[in-house]
Design a protein around this motif. Structure first.
Motif, mmCIF file in Angstrom:
data_model
loop_
_atom_site.group_PDB
_atom_site.id
_atom_site.type_symbol
_atom_site.label_atom_id
_atom_site.label_comp_id
_atom_site.label_asym_id
_atom_site.label_seq_id
_atom_site.Cartn_x
_atom_site.Cartn_y
_atom_site.Cartn_z
ATOM 1 N N ASP A 127 -22.081 72.524 60.811
ATOM 2 C CA ASP A 127 -22.680 71.538 61.730
ATOM 3 C C ASP A 127 -22.053 71.617 63.115
ATOM 4 O OD1 ASP A 127 -24.455 70.469 59.889
ATOM 5 O OD2 ASP A 127 -23.099 68.884 59.247
ATOM 6 N N ASN A 128 -20.728 71.809 63.153
ATOM 7 C CA ASN A 128 -20.033 71.890 64.435
ATOM 8 C C ASN A 128 -20.509 73.088 65.252
ATOM 9 O OD1 ASN A 128 -17.769 69.725 64.261
ATOM 10 N ND2 ASN A 128 -17.666 70.776 62.304
ATOM 11 N N SER A 129 -20.807 74.189 64.564
ATOM 12 C CA SER A 129 -21.282 75.392 65.246
ATOM 13 C C SER A 129 -22.646 75.155 65.889
ATOM 14 C CB SER A 129 -21.364 76.565 64.261
ATOM 15 O OG SER A 129 -20.093 76.856 63.726
ATOM 16 N N ILE A 130 -23.524 74.446 65.155
ATOM 17 C CA ILE A 130 -24.857 74.158 65.692
ATOM 18 C C ILE A 130 -24.753 73.210 66.888
ATOM 19 C CG2 ILE A 130 -27.057 73.023 65.173
ATOM 20 C CD1 ILE A 130 -26.838 74.166 62.345
ATOM 21 N N ASN A 168 -25.884 82.253 66.079
ATOM 22 C CA ASN A 168 -25.506 83.304 65.135
ATOM 23 C C ASN A 168 -24.201 82.895 64.456
ATOM 24 O OD1 ASN A 168 -25.399 85.671 63.691
ATOM 25 N ND2 ASN A 168 -24.519 86.882 65.351
ATOM 26 N N ILE A 169 -24.258 82.722 63.145
ATOM 27 C CA ILE A 169 -23.092 82.277 62.382
ATOM 28 C C ILE A 169 -22.849 83.265 61.248
ATOM 29 C CG2 ILE A 169 -22.152 80.454 60.910
ATOM 30 C CD1 ILE A 169 -23.964 78.496 62.573
ATOM 31 N N GLN A 170 -21.622 83.796 61.208
ATOM 32 C CA GLN A 170 -21.244 84.742 60.156
ATOM 33 C C GLN A 170 -20.181 84.098 59.273
ATOM 34 O OE1 GLN A 170 -20.716 88.945 61.724
ATOM 35 N NE2 GLN A 170 -20.764 87.825 63.664
ATOM 36 N N ILE A 171 -20.348 84.270 57.981
ATOM 37 C CA ILE A 171 -19.412 83.705 57.004
ATOM 38 C C ILE A 171 -18.881 84.838 56.134
ATOM 39 C CG2 ILE A 171 -19.236 82.235 54.950
ATOM 40 C CD1 ILE A 171 -21.405 80.442 56.268
ATOM 41 N N ALA A 172 -17.586 84.799 55.867
ATOM 42 C CA ALA A 172 -16.990 85.791 54.973
ATOM 43 C C ALA A 172 -16.024 85.085 54.027
ATOM 44 C CB ALA A 172 -16.252 86.862 55.778
ATOM 45 N N CYS A 173 -16.007 85.525 52.780
ATOM 46 C CA CYS A 173 -15.063 84.988 51.793
ATOM 47 C C CYS A 173 -14.668 86.134 50.863
ATOM 48 C CB CYS A 173 -15.697 83.840 51.009
ATOM 49 S SG CYS A 173 -14.547 83.020 49.882
ATOM 50 N N ILE A 174 -13.387 86.518 50.909
ATOM 51 C CA ILE A 174 -12.926 87.667 50.129
ATOM 52 C C ILE A 174 -11.536 87.386 49.551
ATOM 53 C CG2 ILE A 174 -14.263 89.358 51.464
ATOM 54 C CD1 ILE A 174 -11.660 90.010 52.974
ATOM 55 N N PRO A 175 -11.170 88.084 48.455
ATOM 56 C CA PRO A 175 -9.780 88.032 47.970
ATOM 57 C C PRO A 175 -8.950 88.997 48.808
ATOM 58 C CG PRO A 175 -11.148 89.324 46.484
ATOM 59 C CD PRO A 175 -12.051 88.852 47.574
ATOM 60 N N ASP A 176 -7.899 88.534 49.489
ATOM 61 C CA ASP A 176 -7.325 89.338 50.573
ATOM 62 C C ASP A 176 -5.797 89.390 50.680
ATOM 63 O OD1 ASP A 176 -6.984 89.082 54.064
ATOM 64 O OD2 ASP A 176 -7.559 90.915 53.018
ATOM 65 N N PRO A 177 -4.951 89.573 49.723
ATOM 66 C CA PRO A 177 -5.238 89.518 48.279
ATOM 67 C C PRO A 177 -5.444 88.094 47.777
ATOM 68 C CG PRO A 177 -2.898 89.833 48.634
ATOM 69 C CD PRO A 177 -3.535 89.843 49.993
ATOM 70 N N ASP A 224 -18.780 81.610 64.819
ATOM 71 C CA ASP A 224 -20.019 81.318 65.543
ATOM 72 C C ASP A 224 -19.935 81.863 66.963
ATOM 73 O OD1 ASP A 224 -19.074 79.391 67.546
ATOM 74 O OD2 ASP A 224 -18.915 77.923 65.932
ATOM 75 N N ASN A 225 -21.094 81.933 67.604
ATOM 76 C CA ASN A 225 -21.150 82.382 68.994
ATOM 77 C C ASN A 225 -21.496 81.212 69.916
ATOM 78 O OD1 ASN A 225 -23.814 81.999 68.303
ATOM 79 N ND2 ASN A 225 -24.579 83.825 69.380
ATOM 80 N N GLY A 226 -20.972 80.032 69.554
ATOM 81 C CA GLY A 226 -21.232 78.828 70.351
ATOM 82 C C GLY A 226 -20.444 78.795 71.645
ATOM 83 N N ASN A 227 -20.369 77.618 72.257
ATOM 84 C CA ASN A 227 -19.752 77.474 73.578
ATOM 85 C C ASN A 227 -18.259 77.756 73.591
ATOM 86 O OD1 ASN A 227 -22.218 76.695 74.647
ATOM 87 N ND2 ASN A 227 -21.861 74.512 74.232
ATOM 88 N N GLY A 228 -17.607 77.576 72.448
ATOM 89 C CA GLY A 228 -16.162 77.741 72.415
ATOM 90 C C GLY A 228 -15.444 76.541 73.023
ATOM 91 N N MET A 229 -14.117 76.516 72.907
ATOM 92 C CA MET A 229 -13.316 75.388 73.397
ATOM 93 C C MET A 229 -12.104 75.862 74.182
ATOM 94 S SD MET A 229 -13.335 72.989 69.942
ATOM 95 C CE MET A 229 -13.309 74.366 68.789
ATOM 96 N N THR A 258 -16.183 80.414 68.207
ATOM 97 C CA THR A 258 -15.100 79.806 67.435
ATOM 98 C C THR A 258 -15.007 80.468 66.063
ATOM 99 O OG1 THR A 258 -15.329 77.688 68.587
ATOM 100 C CG2 THR A 258 -14.246 77.643 66.445
ATOM 101 N N LEU A 259 -13.773 80.694 65.616
ATOM 102 C CA LEU A 259 -13.513 81.259 64.296
ATOM 103 C C LEU A 259 -12.685 80.259 63.498
ATOM 104 C CD1 LEU A 259 -13.585 83.771 62.351
ATOM 105 C CD2 LEU A 259 -11.394 84.452 63.365
ATOM 106 N N VAL A 260 -13.242 79.797 62.382
ATOM 107 C CA VAL A 260 -12.543 78.868 61.480
ATOM 108 C C VAL A 260 -11.990 79.677 60.312
ATOM 109 C CG1 VAL A 260 -12.797 76.875 59.952
ATOM 110 C CG2 VAL A 260 -14.042 76.939 62.125
ATOM 111 N N VAL A 261 -10.709 79.477 60.000
ATOM 112 C CA VAL A 261 -10.060 80.238 58.933
ATOM 113 C C VAL A 261 -9.467 79.274 57.906
ATOM 114 C CG1 VAL A 261 -8.304 81.972 58.375
ATOM 115 C CG2 VAL A 261 -9.452 82.051 60.612
#
Length: 476
Positions: free
Chosen positions: A33-36, A42-51, A59-64, A159-162
């Protein structure tokens, strides 16, 4: 007046904060919601075992800026009663934090604006240890191996949320969690994905590289979907738009399409209201206690669009996953329910098609004729057929006129009124005189009536569960 500052025990508060009740997919939607709101398309999501399992959302929003990021990381950053932009999907200023904390112990946000990268981190274990809400500025180098970090650095802004320290599911759960997430986001944000939100470009969301397709639960493009007349309800200087749909009968759909629109909950549980706020789906498949869920109305889905200044009147919670409108709004919704469910309970089409129960031979039949339905006396009922065999031709016509009169002047309005006001007092079955039925059976027996006919009689409503009458008749 004497006062003193009593600080909460932060470690205990954090445990309560983490236990609000988010599921993984609802938490991700809340962050999205914050990205919108930041005007991302354009919103990309990734979830991996790392390990260890790691989740990132870019997202490619306005940024902060650094100051804006600190404000965004503050709990309860917004006044829920303040006026917001019409496209703002937030309310409490809690969503990013509470949603993230429900899934992980380490929330880091990197944001880029005007070419400058800012980074902030909440580490719940560190906060518990220090018993203070200490916001960390970590080294950006610690995140170079995080999924989507490179893409973030190559963007002009965004913005990138981790999430790290994810403790709500294991590595082996990731495929199933992502399947559920894809379905949830495709439904919740379908208006944005379809590009039908005024003033916004179509949104693109991808999960582990797979681009999501919108799932519109009303199947509006299908030729057999009935889109009924929409209605606008005026409330507190705002407009509520109500758009009812009746989904196609299964005979009009392929098996694949029928299963798709049933959703994982099935048609019966998916009937009812679908509440959207600023084009984002909040609640779906509920009547809010105003109507009973039943199979007859399983194809009825009613879309409600509300602006983002009515949260209080709809009882919308922090998770945006529960709501309950005030009684003033419910009055209008009840009226709409009555109008729509009458049409929604006509799933059968085709001229003169009988809606039958194969186990019972009934006196009355429900017949669908084009777009109308009517109740008719079953002319093939064994008792009527037996009576016709004893009548002269002129008496045949008289019987037919009597039956047509019963059908045409069936007092439906009075019946419905009594069933609505005195349902427990209406009891037609007591009008059956058991002695009359026994005498009729005995008369037929004395005339040597065939056992085949007796078998047919046992299937009729009059004799249903009354096989004892025939045994008594045999003893005479």
């Amino acid at each position: 007046m004497i006062t003193e500052v009593v600080q909460p025990i932060v470690s205990n508060f954090i445990k309560s904060l983490r236990d609000i009740g988010y599921t993984f997919e609802v938490a991700v939607a809340d962050v999205l919601d914050n990205s919108i709101t930041a005007k991302a398309n354009n919103i990309q999501i990734a979830c991996i075992p790392d390990p260890n399992t790691i989740f990132t959302l870019l997202d490619n929003g306005n940024g902060m800026t650094n100051i804006e990021l600190i404000s965004a990381m503050r709990l309860a950053a917004n006044d829920p009663d303040s006026l917001r932009d019409g496209s703002d999907l937030g309310k409490f200023g809690l969503g990013l934090k509470t949603a993230s904390f429900s899934q992980c112990t380490d929330l880091t946000v990197l944001s880029k604006k005007n070419g400058i990268v800012s980074i902030k981190q909440w580490d719940l274990n560190y906060i518990s240890k220090e018993n203070e809400w200490l916001l960390i500025t970590p080294s950006i180098n610690d995140y170079q191996n995080a999924p989507l970090f490179e893409e973030f650095m190559n963007q002009e802004c965004g913005t990138l949320v981790v999430w790290r320290g994810i403790d709500t599911f294991s590595k082996s759960d990731i495929p199933n969690k992502l399947d559920v997430l894809r379905s949830h986001l495709s439904l919740v944000f379908h208006c944005f994905l379809e590009g039908i939100v005024p003033g916004k470009k179509a949104l693109k969301i991808s999960v582990n590289g797979q681009t999501l397709e919108p799932f519109n639960p009303f199947n509006p493009k299908h030729i057999a979907t009935q889109q009924l007349i929409s209605e606008k309800i005026k409330y507190k200087n705002s407009e509520i738009t109500v758009q009812p749909y009746i989904l196609p009968h299964h005979s009009k759909l392929s098996q694949l399409e029928f299963d798709k629109y049933a959703t994982k909950d099935g048609y019966t549980k998916s009937q009812g209201f679908y509440l959207y706020r600023a084009h984002r789906l909040l609640i779906h498949g509920t009547w809010w206690g105003m109507h009973r869920t039943n199979d007859a109305h399983k194809l009825v889905r009613i879309k409600i669009d509300i602006p983002n200044n009515q949260d209080h009147d709809w009882g919308i919670d922090i998770k945006k996953s529960s709501a309950n409108p005030v009684s003033e709004i419910k009055k209008d919704l009840k009226r709409i329910i009555q109008q729509v469910t009458v049409k929604g309970s006509r799933p059968f089409t085709g001229r003169g098609k009988k809606i039958e129960d194969k186990t019972t031979t009934r006196f009355w039949e429900l017949v669908a004729d084009n777009k109308e339905i009517h109740f008719a006396i079953n002319r093939e009922h064994p008792i009527i057929k037996s009576l016709e065999d004893t009548l002269r031709e002129d008496q045949h016509h008289l019987l037919n006129v009597i039956l047509m009169g019963l059908e045409s002047y069936l007092p439906l309005d009075a019946i419905v009124a009594q069933l609505n006001t005195n349902p427990l007092k209406v009891n037609q079955e007591t009008l059956i005189n058991e002695n009359e039925i026994k005498m009729l059976v005995e008369n037929w027996r004395s005339k040597g009536i065939s056992e085949a006919f007796i078998k047919e009689l046992l299937k009729t409503e009059v004799y249903k569960n009354k096989e004892g009458y025939f045994e008594n008749a045999n003893q005479h």
